[in-house]
Write an enzyme that holds these catalytic residues in place. Structure first.
Site, PDB file in Angstrom:
ATOM      1  N   TYR A   1      -1.458  -0.947  10.326  1.00  0.00           N
ATOM      2  CA  TYR A   1      -1.605  -1.324   8.902  1.00  0.00           C
ATOM      3  C   TYR A   1      -0.352  -0.900   8.143  1.00  0.00           C
ATOM      4  O   TYR A   1       0.214  -1.675   7.367  1.00  0.00           O
ATOM      5  CB  TYR A   1      -2.858  -0.652   8.337  1.00  0.00           C
ATOM      6  CG  TYR A   1      -3.119  -0.897   6.872  1.00  0.00           C
ATOM      7  CD1 TYR A   1      -3.555  -2.138   6.414  1.00  0.00           C
ATOM      8  CD2 TYR A   1      -2.958   0.128   5.929  1.00  0.00           C
ATOM      9  CE1 TYR A   1      -3.817  -2.356   5.068  1.00  0.00           C
ATOM     10  CE2 TYR A   1      -3.222  -0.082   4.585  1.00  0.00           C
ATOM     11  CZ  TYR A   1      -3.650  -1.324   4.160  1.00  0.00           C
ATOM     12  OH  TYR A   1      -3.911  -1.535   2.819  1.00  0.00           O
TER      13      TYR A   1
ATOM     14  N   SER B   1       0.865  -1.185   0.000  1.00  0.00           N
ATOM     15  CA  SER B   1       0.000   0.000   0.000  1.00  0.00           C
ATOM     16  C   SER B   1       0.895   1.226   0.000  1.00  0.00           C
ATOM     17  O   SER B   1       2.047   1.168   0.443  1.00  0.00           O
ATOM     18  CB  SER B   1      -0.854  -0.009   1.272  1.00  0.00           C
ATOM     19  OG  SER B   1      -1.453   1.255   1.469  1.00  0.00           O
TER      20      SER B   1
HETATM   21  N1  NAP Z   1      -8.587  -0.639  -2.089  1.00  0.00           N
HETATM   22  C1  NAP Z   1      -7.645   0.216  -1.718  1.00  0.00           C
HETATM   23  O1  NAP Z   1      -7.860   1.443  -1.699  1.00  0.00           O
HETATM   24  C2  NAP Z   1      -6.262  -0.285  -1.364  1.00  0.00           C
HETATM   25  C3  NAP Z   1      -5.231   0.661  -1.222  1.00  0.00           C
HETATM   26  C4  NAP Z   1      -3.950   0.214  -0.899  1.00  0.00           C
HETATM   27  C5  NAP Z   1      -3.711  -1.135  -0.719  1.00  0.00           C
HETATM   28  N2  NAP Z   1      -4.729  -2.039  -0.858  1.00  0.00           N
HETATM   29  C6  NAP Z   1      -4.406  -3.450  -0.652  1.00  0.00           C
HETATM   30  O2  NAP Z   1      -4.790  -4.162  -1.816  1.00  0.00           O
HETATM   31  C7  NAP Z   1      -5.229  -5.481  -1.467  1.00  0.00           C
HETATM   32  C8  NAP Z   1      -6.620  -5.712  -2.014  1.00  0.00           C
HETATM   33  O3  NAP Z   1      -7.446  -4.659  -1.574  1.00  0.00           O
HETATM   34  P1  NAP Z   1      -9.026  -4.642  -1.812  1.00  0.00           P
HETATM   35  O4  NAP Z   1      -9.450  -3.250  -1.608  1.00  0.00           O
HETATM   36  O5  NAP Z   1      -9.366  -5.340  -3.063  1.00  0.00           O
HETATM   37  O6  NAP Z   1      -9.470  -5.458  -0.513  1.00  0.00           O
HETATM   38  P2  NAP Z   1     -10.726  -6.358  -0.188  1.00  0.00           P
HETATM   39  O7  NAP Z   1     -11.822  -6.133  -1.170  1.00  0.00           O
HETATM   40  O8  NAP Z   1     -10.985  -6.180   1.247  1.00  0.00           O
HETATM   41  O9  NAP Z   1     -10.140  -7.811  -0.437  1.00  0.00           O
HETATM   42  C9  NAP Z   1      -9.173  -8.356   0.406  1.00  0.00           C
HETATM   43  C10 NAP Z   1      -9.312  -9.857   0.378  1.00  0.00           C
HETATM   44  O10 NAP Z   1      -8.342 -10.426   1.269  1.00  0.00           O
HETATM   45  C11 NAP Z   1      -8.958 -11.514   1.912  1.00  0.00           C
HETATM   46  N3  NAP Z   1      -8.290 -11.813   3.185  1.00  0.00           N
HETATM   47  C12 NAP Z   1      -8.025 -10.989   4.210  1.00  0.00           C
HETATM   48  N4  NAP Z   1      -7.420 -11.647   5.196  1.00  0.00           N
HETATM   49  C13 NAP Z   1      -7.312 -12.925   4.777  1.00  0.00           C
HETATM   50  C14 NAP Z   1      -6.795 -14.104   5.361  1.00  0.00           C
HETATM   51  N5  NAP Z   1      -6.262 -14.141   6.583  1.00  0.00           N
HETATM   52  N6  NAP Z   1      -6.855 -15.263   4.654  1.00  0.00           N
HETATM   53  C15 NAP Z   1      -7.402 -15.264   3.416  1.00  0.00           C
HETATM   54  N7  NAP Z   1      -7.913 -14.199   2.817  1.00  0.00           N
HETATM   55  C16 NAP Z   1      -7.875 -13.042   3.503  1.00  0.00           C
HETATM   56  C17 NAP Z   1     -10.387 -11.055   2.141  1.00  0.00           C
HETATM   57  O11 NAP Z   1     -11.208 -12.168   2.349  1.00  0.00           O
HETATM   58  P3  NAP Z   1     -12.648 -11.978   3.084  1.00  0.00           P
HETATM   59  O12 NAP Z   1     -13.527 -11.361   2.052  1.00  0.00           O
HETATM   60  O13 NAP Z   1     -13.051 -13.348   3.434  1.00  0.00           O
HETATM   61  O14 NAP Z   1     -12.383 -11.111   4.283  1.00  0.00           O
HETATM   62  C18 NAP Z   1     -10.684 -10.327   0.836  1.00  0.00           C
HETATM   63  O15 NAP Z   1     -11.198 -11.224  -0.142  1.00  0.00           O
HETATM   64  C19 NAP Z   1      -5.162  -5.540   0.074  1.00  0.00           C
HETATM   65  O16 NAP Z   1      -3.972  -6.155   0.457  1.00  0.00           O
HETATM   66  C20 NAP Z   1      -5.195  -4.082   0.478  1.00  0.00           C
HETATM   67  O17 NAP Z   1      -4.580  -3.876   1.729  1.00  0.00           O
HETATM   68  C21 NAP Z   1      -5.994  -1.638  -1.183  1.00  0.00           C
END
Ligand code: NAP
Length: 244
Positions: free
Chosen positions: A145, A132
């Site tokens: 985080y 991130s």
């Molecule tokens: N969206 C943003 O603005 C943003 C910005 C910077 C970085 N990121 C990073 O980009 C990545 C994807 O983001 P996103 O926004 O698409 O997030 P998201 O929609 O919340 O998806 C994250 C996924 O990770 C899974 N997960 C979390 N903990 C887990 C575990 N212990 N074992 C297995 N699966 C697990 C969740 O499963 P469940 O659905 O079952 O919880 C979910 O499917 C993340 O690492 C996030 O930190 C996102």
């Protein structure tokens, strides 16, 4: 096709960026092993293998690696996209929440790397860790985080050197605020969603959020042979947020 004959694991495939990465990789010819915590993955295609489970659990990660070995033999690409955010002031953060953030973003990534590096072919492979912008800069209420996402960067750099002789590349993509359904829904819960959106966009030099496709494009680049001489690197996809 940039991932023709490539086998790839994508974690956190059920939503947001992970879902976009999965469809990108599928279009580029990859055979997919997908994982997430939900029992069902409604976006999976007939050729995909979806295995649900918790990546904080080493026994699950071992069984995932076994299934990958049985189904694919070797795994060329691993995208560590899963993660979660728990926000709040440092002095009010419960130890359980802090452990959950570190486990779910950092230690789970270590577990997958530990059990999937041995499955990469003799010719090499590629890990892409999704960190991130907050892995590179601090922010109030996001301290744990940030620590976990910053830890991912050093995990990648160390592993990149340790595995270089096997031609296993390890790189990081560091998204900024991305317009995933969860982020959009969180905006809608604000009293004045449009004012809040403008405020958040105003903090970004390019004055807008990333699209999931823009992040998936960067992950695809790092996963494919187009980045064959890049390892231990961090690619921000954050509209200039960390350029300050
Ligand atoms: N969206 C943003 O603005 C943003 C910005 C910077 C970085 N990121 C990073 O980009 C990545 C994807 O983001 P996103 O926004 O698409 O997030 P998201 O929609 O919340 O998806 C994250 C996924 O990770 C899974 N997960 C979390 N903990 C887990 C575990 N212990 N074992 C297995 N699966 C697990 C969740 O499963 P469940 O659905 O079952 O919880 C979910 O499917 C993340 O690492 C996030 O930190 C996102």
């Amino acid at each position: 096709m940039r991932l023709d004959k490539v086998t790839a694991l994508v974690t956190g495939a059920n939503s947001g960026i992970g879902r976009e990465v999965s469809s990108h990789f599928r279009r580029e010819g990859a055979r997919l092993l997908l994982t997430g915590r939900k029992e069902q993955f409604d976006g999976a295609q007939p050729d995909d293998l979806y295995v649900p489970g918790d990546l904080n659990d080493e026994a699950f990660v071992e069984s995932l690696a076994r299934q990958a070995a049985e189904s694919f033999g070797t795994v060329d690409v691993v995208v560590l996209n899963h993660g979660l955010q728990v926000s709040g002031p440092l002095t009010e953060m419960a130890y359980e929440d802090a452990k959950n953030v570190i486990h779910s973003n950092l230690l789970s990534a270590f577990l997958v790397m530990k059990h999937f590096a041995p499955l990469m072919p003799a010719a090499g492979g590629s890990f892409v860790l999704v960190s991130s912008r907050l892995g590179m800069v601090g922010k109030p209420d996001e301290v744990l985080y940030s620590a976990a996402k910053g830890g991912l960067i050093m995990l990648a750099k160390g592993a990149a050197i340790e595995w270089a002789e096997r031609n296993i590349r390890v790189n990081v993509v560091a998204p900024g605020l991305t317009a995933t359904p969860i982020i959009e829904a969180s905006f809608q819960r604000r009293e004045d969603p449009e004012a809040y959106r403008r405020q958040r966009e105003g903090q970004i030099p390019l004055q807008r959020l990333a699209t999931p496709k823009e992040v998936a494009d960067a992950i695809l680049f790092m996963a494919s042979s187009e980045s064959s001489y890049i390892t231990g690197a961090v690619l921000p996809v954050d509209g200039g947020y960390t350029a300050f």
